[in-house]
Write a protein that holds these residues in place. Structure first.
Motif, PDB file in Angstrom:
ATOM      1  N   PHE A 188       0.830  -1.198   0.000  1.00  0.00           N
ATOM      2  CA  PHE A 188       0.000   0.000   0.000  1.00  0.00           C
ATOM      3  C   PHE A 188       0.869   1.254   0.000  1.00  0.00           C
ATOM      4  CE2 PHE A 188      -1.921  -3.449   2.496  1.00  0.00           C
ATOM      5  CZ  PHE A 188      -2.989  -3.757   1.661  1.00  0.00           C
ATOM      6  N   ALA A 189       0.251   2.384  -0.321  1.00  0.00           N
ATOM      7  CA  ALA A 189       0.965   3.660  -0.332  1.00  0.00           C
ATOM      8  C   ALA A 189       0.103   4.702   0.366  1.00  0.00           C
ATOM      9  CB  ALA A 189       1.268   4.090  -1.767  1.00  0.00           C
ATOM     10  N   HIS A 190       0.687   5.362   1.356  1.00  0.00           N
ATOM     11  CA  HIS A 190      -0.076   6.373   2.093  1.00  0.00           C
ATOM     12  C   HIS A 190      -0.129   7.665   1.284  1.00  0.00           C
ATOM     13  CE1 HIS A 190      -1.574   8.992   5.201  1.00  0.00           C
ATOM     14  NE2 HIS A 190      -1.843   7.921   5.927  1.00  0.00           N
ATOM     15  N   PRO A 191      -1.314   8.252   1.112  1.00  0.00           N
ATOM     16  CA  PRO A 191      -1.451   9.405   0.216  1.00  0.00           C
ATOM     17  C   PRO A 191      -0.958  10.730   0.786  1.00  0.00           C
ATOM     18  CG  PRO A 191      -3.566   8.888   1.214  1.00  0.00           C
ATOM     19  CD  PRO A 191      -2.618   7.804   1.641  1.00  0.00           C
ATOM     20  N   ASP A 192      -0.640  10.789   2.085  1.00  0.00           N
ATOM     21  CA  ASP A 192      -0.281  12.070   2.700  1.00  0.00           C
ATOM     22  C   ASP A 192       0.889  11.870   3.656  1.00  0.00           C
ATOM     23  OD1 ASP A 192      -0.094  14.503   3.971  1.00  0.00           O
ATOM     24  OD2 ASP A 192      -2.252  14.733   4.277  1.00  0.00           O
ATOM     25  N   ALA A 193       2.103  12.073   3.139  1.00  0.00           N
ATOM     26  CA  ALA A 193       3.304  11.846   3.952  1.00  0.00           C
ATOM     27  C   ALA A 193       3.346  12.765   5.171  1.00  0.00           C
ATOM     28  CB  ALA A 193       4.554  12.041   3.099  1.00  0.00           C
ATOM     29  N   GLU A 194       2.891  13.999   5.021  1.00  0.00           N
ATOM     30  CA  GLU A 194       2.942  14.928   6.148  1.00  0.00           C
ATOM     31  C   GLU A 194       2.062  14.453   7.301  1.00  0.00           C
ATOM     32  OE1 GLU A 194       2.073  18.897   5.028  1.00  0.00           O
ATOM     33  OE2 GLU A 194       3.791  19.079   3.660  1.00  0.00           O
ATOM     34  N   ARG A 195       0.949  13.830   6.968  1.00  0.00           N
ATOM     35  CA  ARG A 195       0.010  13.388   8.004  1.00  0.00           C
ATOM     36  C   ARG A 195       0.596  12.290   8.881  1.00  0.00           C
ATOM     37  NH1 ARG A 195      -4.886  12.163   5.075  1.00  0.00           N
ATOM     38  NH2 ARG A 195      -4.780   9.916   5.405  1.00  0.00           N
ATOM     39  N   VAL A 196       1.577  11.562   8.367  1.00  0.00           N
ATOM     40  CA  VAL A 196       2.111  10.427   9.130  1.00  0.00           C
ATOM     41  C   VAL A 196       3.557  10.651   9.576  1.00  0.00           C
ATOM     42  CG1 VAL A 196       0.542   8.725   8.158  1.00  0.00           C
ATOM     43  CG2 VAL A 196       2.693   9.223   6.970  1.00  0.00           C
ATOM     44  N   GLU A 197       4.005  11.905   9.574  1.00  0.00           N
ATOM     45  CA  GLU A 197       5.385  12.171   9.992  1.00  0.00           C
ATOM     46  C   GLU A 197       5.654  11.630  11.393  1.00  0.00           C
ATOM     47  OE1 GLU A 197       6.307  16.275   9.641  1.00  0.00           O
ATOM     48  OE2 GLU A 197       6.552  16.215   7.454  1.00  0.00           O
ATOM     49  N   GLY A 198       4.807  11.985  12.336  1.00  0.00           N
ATOM     50  CA  GLY A 198       5.006  11.520  13.708  1.00  0.00           C
ATOM     51  C   GLY A 198       4.881  10.015  13.823  1.00  0.00           C
ATOM     52  N   ALA A 199       3.924   9.438  13.097  1.00  0.00           N
ATOM     53  CA  ALA A 199       3.714   7.992  13.165  1.00  0.00           C
ATOM     54  C   ALA A 199       4.932   7.233  12.656  1.00  0.00           C
ATOM     55  CB  ALA A 199       2.475   7.611  12.352  1.00  0.00           C
ATOM     56  N   VAL A 200       5.509   7.699  11.558  1.00  0.00           N
ATOM     57  CA  VAL A 200       6.674   7.015  10.993  1.00  0.00           C
ATOM     58  C   VAL A 200       7.866   7.128  11.940  1.00  0.00           C
ATOM     59  CG1 VAL A 200       8.358   7.056   9.112  1.00  0.00           C
ATOM     60  CG2 VAL A 200       5.915   7.210   8.607  1.00  0.00           C
ATOM     61  N   GLU A 201       8.052   8.283  12.533  1.00  0.00           N
ATOM     62  CA  GLU A 201       9.145   8.440  13.491  1.00  0.00           C
ATOM     63  C   GLU A 201       8.958   7.511  14.686  1.00  0.00           C
ATOM     64  OE1 GLU A 201       9.020  12.604  14.253  1.00  0.00           O
ATOM     65  OE2 GLU A 201      10.268  13.128  12.525  1.00  0.00           O
ATOM     66  N   ARG A 202       7.716   7.359  15.141  1.00  0.00           N
ATOM     67  CA  ARG A 202       7.461   6.449  16.273  1.00  0.00           C
ATOM     68  C   ARG A 202       7.620   4.985  15.857  1.00  0.00           C
ATOM     69  NH1 ARG A 202       3.874  10.709  17.342  1.00  0.00           N
ATOM     70  NH2 ARG A 202       2.189   9.777  16.123  1.00  0.00           N
TER      71      ARG A 202
END
Length: 287
Positions: A188-202
């Motif tokens: 899958f590909a997430h459509p909004d990288a900015e929305r998941v910045e914190g999630a990816v870092e965690r």
């Protein structure tokens, strides 16, 4: 294909702690793609299966996996560079692992990252042959055999002896989903990288929250095979359901995590931690 699973469950565990010191057990961290998380043997699920888990209130059993990539399409998300599809963060959704007291391969019981659905006492899957039993699990290791890739059965044999892969001929139904056909179905590909910045870092720090995983689960549920398109309406509905779902898995995960901090590993405790909360029973093994 024939496998001997009794007393094993190697494909359902992260059993690196039981591997010999000289064992080469880094199969998930070779090549271009390296998971952000540090858990072995993720069982990926499809978009259809994600929706089934949501229907059954079992979103707590699902986690997201993103990848670092050494040479290939990537995108910076917060402070983390991750593999990308069409400029979007690429990810899988798979079955969650939680510390459970297990004793595979004839070893003494110990706390190991274990599939949310594995019964520690019998080392059998609680959802085997049910509506939520993933295709990845039902056909394993068929896809590996079809691709001539090493199986977890063979890794267990090499490290602990015994015969786990009894017949290594690929089953007729083995059909690995690779390439473009996997997009929107299993990759899958997430459509909004900015929305998941914190999630990816965690995720990279091993500190992901339920809301972090729910975000990716919802995108997977709203995806369609063969395309990067994500339905906004289906996403919103799926995210709400993922955050609101509650099952025996959620409460059992919380208790196992607490017990692993300071209690000795007792597989029989599964009767209380999981069974008393409504977890499906497992049949045990024939004598």
């Amino acid at each position: 294909m024939e496998v001997n699973c009794e007393g094993c469950a190697g494909c359902c565990l992260d059993w690196r702690a039981l591997a010999p010191d000289d064992a080469d057990h880094g199969h998930e961290r070779r090549g271009r793609y390296r998971p952000l998380d540090d858990i072995d043997n993720l069982a990926p699920v499809s978009s259809d299966e994600v929706r089934t888990f949501l229907d059954e209130g079992l979103a707590g059993a699902l986690v997201a996996r993103l990848f670092r990539i050494d040479d290939g399409p990537s995108v910076a998300v917060g402070g983390v560079e991750v593999a990308a599809l069409g400029g979007r963060p690429a990810f899988l959704v798979g079955l969650r692992k939680v510390p459970k007291p297990v004793a595979p391969f004839g070893a003494e019981p110990r706390w190991l990252p274990t599939c949310a659905f594995l019964d520690p006492a019998t080392l059998q899957c609680r959802v085997h042959d049910s509506d939520v039993y993933p295709g990845t699990c039902s056909t394993y290791p068929g896809d590996n055999l079809a691709l001539d890739a090493e199986t977890e059965c063979e890794r267990v044999e090499r490290a602990h002896g015994g015969e786990r892969l009894v017949d290594g001929d690929p089953p007729a139904g083995a059909d690995p989903v690779l390439g473009p056909g996997a997009v929107g179905a299993r990759v899958f590909a997430h459509p909004d990288a900015e929305r998941v910045e914190g999630a990816v870092e965690r995720l990279a720090a091993g500190e992901a929250t339920r809301a972090d995983h729910a975000e990716f689960v919802a995108v997977a549920a709203a995806s369609s095979p063969g395309t990067l398109a994500v339905s906004d309406e289906r996403y919103e509905r799926a995210r709400e359901r993922a955050l609101d779902s509650a099952s025996w898995v959620d409460s059992a995960v919380a208790e196992w995590t607490d017990r692993a901090d300071d209690e000795p590993p007792e597989p029989a405790a599964a009767a209380t931690v999981e069974g008393d909360r409504g977890a499906p029973e497992t049949p045990g093994w024939d004598d």
